[in-house]
Write a protein that holds these residues in place. Sequence first.
Motif, mmCIF file in Angstrom:
data_model
loop_
_atom_site.group_PDB
_atom_site.id
_atom_site.type_symbol
_atom_site.label_atom_id
_atom_site.label_comp_id
_atom_site.label_asym_id
_atom_site.label_seq_id
_atom_site.Cartn_x
_atom_site.Cartn_y
_atom_site.Cartn_z
ATOM 1 N N LEU A 88 40.286 46.126 54.179
ATOM 2 C CA LEU A 88 40.671 44.782 54.607
ATOM 3 C C LEU A 88 41.459 44.050 53.523
ATOM 4 O O LEU A 88 42.358 43.265 53.820
ATOM 5 N N GLU A 89 41.111 44.294 52.253
ATOM 6 C CA GLU A 89 41.793 43.615 51.159
ATOM 7 C C GLU A 89 43.238 44.099 51.043
ATOM 8 O O GLU A 89 43.533 45.262 51.326
ATOM 9 N N ARG A 90 44.112 43.212 50.601
ATOM 10 C CA ARG A 90 45.509 43.579 50.406
ATOM 11 C C ARG A 90 45.667 44.259 49.039
ATOM 12 O O ARG A 90 45.369 43.664 48.004
ATOM 13 N N LEU A 91 46.138 45.482 49.040
ATOM 14 C CA LEU A 91 46.344 46.233 47.810
ATOM 15 C C LEU A 91 47.750 45.973 47.276
ATOM 16 O O LEU A 91 48.681 45.754 48.060
ATOM 17 N N PRO A 92 47.937 45.984 45.951
ATOM 18 C CA PRO A 92 49.284 45.788 45.380
ATOM 19 C C PRO A 92 50.215 46.923 45.807
ATOM 20 O O PRO A 92 49.951 48.094 45.502
ATOM 21 N N VAL A 119 41.922 60.144 42.420
ATOM 22 C CA VAL A 119 42.905 59.143 41.991
ATOM 23 C C VAL A 119 42.832 57.909 42.877
ATOM 24 O O VAL A 119 42.854 56.768 42.389
ATOM 25 N N ASN A 120 42.721 58.100 44.179
ATOM 26 C CA ASN A 120 42.684 56.958 45.087
ATOM 27 C C ASN A 120 41.389 56.161 44.958
ATOM 28 O O ASN A 120 41.404 54.925 45.057
ATOM 29 N N ILE A 121 40.277 56.840 44.731
ATOM 30 C CA ILE A 121 39.015 56.118 44.533
ATOM 31 C C ILE A 121 39.075 55.298 43.248
ATOM 32 O O ILE A 121 38.646 54.134 43.213
ATOM 33 N N ARG A 122 39.642 55.871 42.174
ATOM 34 C CA ARG A 122 39.787 55.128 40.930
ATOM 35 C C ARG A 122 40.690 53.911 41.124
ATOM 36 O O ARG A 122 40.415 52.828 40.586
ATOM 37 N N MET A 124 41.247 52.217 43.946
ATOM 38 C CA MET A 124 40.604 51.192 44.773
ATOM 39 C C MET A 124 39.486 50.472 44.017
ATOM 40 O O MET A 124 39.338 49.256 44.130
ATOM 41 N N THR A 125 38.714 51.217 43.235
ATOM 42 C CA THR A 125 37.680 50.549 42.442
ATOM 43 C C THR A 125 38.310 49.659 41.377
ATOM 44 O O THR A 125 37.764 48.599 41.048
ATOM 45 N N GLY A 126 39.462 50.075 40.845
ATOM 46 C CA GLY A 126 40.172 49.216 39.903
ATOM 47 C C GLY A 126 40.710 47.951 40.553
ATOM 48 O O GLY A 126 40.910 46.937 39.873
ATOM 49 N N CYS A 127 40.941 47.983 41.860
ATOM 50 C CA CYS A 127 41.372 46.794 42.598
ATOM 51 C C CYS A 127 40.195 45.908 43.005
ATOM 52 O O CYS A 127 40.404 44.908 43.704
ATOM 53 N N GLY A 128 38.977 46.271 42.611
ATOM 54 C CA GLY A 128 37.826 45.424 42.878
ATOM 55 C C GLY A 128 36.939 45.866 44.022
ATOM 56 O O GLY A 128 35.967 45.177 44.341
ATOM 57 N N LEU A 129 37.231 47.004 44.669
ATOM 58 C CA LEU A 129 36.392 47.469 45.764
ATOM 59 C C LEU A 129 35.178 48.215 45.209
ATOM 60 O O LEU A 129 35.311 48.989 44.260
ATOM 61 N N PRO A 130 33.988 48.000 45.790
ATOM 62 C CA PRO A 130 32.812 48.764 45.349
ATOM 63 C C PRO A 130 33.004 50.253 45.629
ATOM 64 O O PRO A 130 33.757 50.641 46.544
#
Length: 331
Positions: A88-92, A119-122, A124-130
């Motif tokens: 749902l969150e907008r990713l850069p 790579v994708n999990i890292r 997304m977690t870096g973007c603030g997702l649990p």
Amino acid sequence: MQPTVPVQQPPPIRRAAPLPLYRRLPLRQVLCLLPLVAVAVWVAQHRSLIGSGARQMFTADPWWLLTAVATTGLGWVAVSFARQGTVLERLPARRLLATQFAAGAANHLLPSGIGASAVNIRFMTGCGLPPARSSAALALYFLAEAVTRILLLLMLLAAFPEALRIGPVLPERTAGLVVWAAVAGAVVLVAGLLMIGRVRRVIRDFLRTALADARSLHLRPSRVLALWGGSLAFPLLQAAGLVAVALALELDVWPPHVMLAYLAASAVAALVPSPGGIGSVDAALVIALVAAGAPVEAATSTVLAYRFITLWLPLVPGALVLGALVRSKVL
């Protein structure tokens, strides 16, 4: 006489214990170089295969080859849309696109898409997702990709039932045994996991999170369009790239049959976990093109040129981008 005042000696300076070697190493710089080292080793091991694919391209139509390169680049854009559609969150947007390009290189270093998934999990977690939601987003992406690929394959099989003649290439009984063995192996694996209590609880909690996220996402039309549109566009672009290479090398196979061969080969190759699909994808593509009516030599040349464009050409730039993302702490 005045009493002598004793001079206080300064306390001895205690030298700090030397740091362990692993603490003194510039860990992030080392991690930046690891993708390049791994790619260099891999290229050295497969230099003959890379050279064969490059030589095939010298005799091909350059405009069709450029079309294949363009479809490969657009494939990363399609994957970026699909990844955005899983949250749902907008990713850069720029970092998301760069991550997909880098994930392609990471995917060729570990089997079964583990590198791209990590790579994708890292990211997304870096973007603030649990972590739980990042894993749920990854599962939703794989589900959408599998559903769209199967639907495209079934639609093309219904439209062109005579396209693939498996009999002359692989005995039908052998093909059936391979399919049933793969299905039985998957059932046994899932049943074994479900019998473990802790794993069963983890799977239950994960499914609860994934289903809640999927319901929320499908209430947003923009996310539905991004997820399913990107998942549908990616295999179509990959198949179009193979068609462009086939036209560049003047392969005598009708383009819809080439697309069907690609979808069938990618579905079969997914059962064999190899880094970047090397070996499994190549063999499956050659067999599928031969089943579609291409001579063995022409099919092999087409697959080598196609894999050179989609696999080997972006590998070193992708590793450079991966190292840059690690250095800048995006990953």
